[in-house]
Design a protein around this motif. Sequence first.
Motif, PDB file in Angstrom:
ATOM      1  N   LEU A 179      -7.434  10.944  -0.867  1.00  0.00           N
ATOM      2  CA  LEU A 179      -7.398  10.953  -2.384  1.00  0.00           C
ATOM      3  C   LEU A 179      -8.212  12.283  -2.734  1.00  0.00           C
ATOM      4  N   ALA A 180      -9.410  12.391  -2.439  1.00  0.00           N
ATOM      5  CA  ALA A 180     -10.368  13.378  -2.736  1.00  0.00           C
ATOM      6  C   ALA A 180      -9.828  14.776  -2.616  1.00  0.00           C
ATOM      7  N   GLU A 181      -9.204  14.726  -1.572  1.00  0.00           N
ATOM      8  CA  GLU A 181      -8.473  16.199  -1.130  1.00  0.00           C
ATOM      9  C   GLU A 181      -7.492  16.389  -2.071  1.00  0.00           C
ATOM     10  N   GLY A 182      -6.551  15.280  -2.422  1.00  0.00           N
ATOM     11  CA  GLY A 182      -5.895  15.627  -3.462  1.00  0.00           C
ATOM     12  C   GLY A 182      -6.228  15.691  -4.897  1.00  0.00           C
ATOM     13  N   GLY A 183      -7.449  15.880  -5.275  1.00  0.00           N
ATOM     14  CA  GLY A 183      -7.840  16.265  -6.424  1.00  0.00           C
ATOM     15  C   GLY A 183      -8.607  15.054  -7.385  1.00  0.00           C
ATOM     16  N   VAL A 194      -3.577   5.629  -8.347  1.00  0.00           N
ATOM     17  CA  VAL A 194      -4.793   6.313  -7.901  1.00  0.00           C
ATOM     18  C   VAL A 194      -6.274   5.619  -8.009  1.00  0.00           C
ATOM     19  N   ASP A 195      -6.365   5.020  -9.104  1.00  0.00           N
ATOM     20  CA  ASP A 195      -7.458   3.972  -9.553  1.00  0.00           C
ATOM     21  C   ASP A 195      -7.574   2.836  -8.601  1.00  0.00           C
ATOM     22  N   ILE A 196      -6.335   2.188  -8.543  1.00  0.00           N
ATOM     23  CA  ILE A 196      -6.295   0.990  -7.770  1.00  0.00           C
ATOM     24  C   ILE A 196      -6.567   1.369  -6.165  1.00  0.00           C
ATOM     25  N   LEU A 197      -6.013   2.352  -5.559  1.00  0.00           N
ATOM     26  CA  LEU A 197      -6.248   2.882  -4.223  1.00  0.00           C
ATOM     27  C   LEU A 197      -7.756   3.176  -4.025  1.00  0.00           C
ATOM     28  N   LEU A 221       0.832  -1.254   0.021  1.00  0.00           N
ATOM     29  CA  LEU A 221       0.144   0.005   0.073  1.00  0.00           C
ATOM     30  C   LEU A 221       1.006   1.169  -0.153  1.00  0.00           C
ATOM     31  N   SER A 222       1.897   1.192   0.740  1.00  0.00           N
ATOM     32  CA  SER A 222       2.712   2.409   0.445  1.00  0.00           C
ATOM     33  C   SER A 222       3.440   2.730  -0.771  1.00  0.00           C
ATOM     34  N   ALA A 223       3.845   1.625  -1.285  1.00  0.00           N
ATOM     35  CA  ALA A 223       4.642   1.775  -2.826  1.00  0.00           C
ATOM     36  C   ALA A 223       3.262   2.379  -3.555  1.00  0.00           C
ATOM     37  N   LEU A 224       2.191   1.689  -3.441  1.00  0.00           N
ATOM     38  CA  LEU A 224       1.153   2.376  -4.324  1.00  0.00           C
ATOM     39  C   LEU A 224       0.767   3.711  -4.211  1.00  0.00           C
ATOM     40  N   ARG A 225       0.761   4.230  -2.523  1.00  0.00           N
ATOM     41  CA  ARG A 225       0.585   5.545  -2.314  1.00  0.00           C
ATOM     42  C   ARG A 225       1.612   6.407  -2.890  1.00  0.00           C
TER      43      ARG A 225
END
Length: 154
Positions: free
Chosen positions: A108-112, A89-92, A74-78
């Motif tokens: 993620l939403a706050e990130g746009g 982003v889609d996978i997260l 998860l960290s790598a994906l983030r």
Amino acid sequence: MAGRLLGYLFVCDPPRQTIDELGEALTWTRRVSNSASDCLSYGTNGTHAAMRSEPGEPAHSIEKGTCIMTESDLSALRERAANGDPTAVDILIELAGERGDMAELRRLAEGGSSDAADQLIEVATELGDLDELRRLADSGNITAAEQLAELTAE
């Protein structure tokens, strides 16, 4: 692309597939299959996430609706998402939606990500979290405002 791959991995039989088997089943070229599987991969041994493991960590398994993902995965994906990888982003978003992880979706939403905002609204609605819907509506999200109005009218 990665979402389609992940969905297929949940239901494929046998549950572990090679890149060539995935490409054939999904009617993708090997290049497209490799690209999609790279989005789900975290090690260096050249296989996809359903068969990959890092030294000292449990093997990943996507079998019959079960996905085991370590915290380092998860960290790598983030990190990939933070570096602008839209597939990450889609996978997260997909994983957070399945887990009902509103904190991840909120981040993620706050990130746009409008997709994360939509998924957050869906999860908040399912959980009856009117405070989250109010927060989103107050920040100008029309869909959240509509959902909130619908829920409070009932």
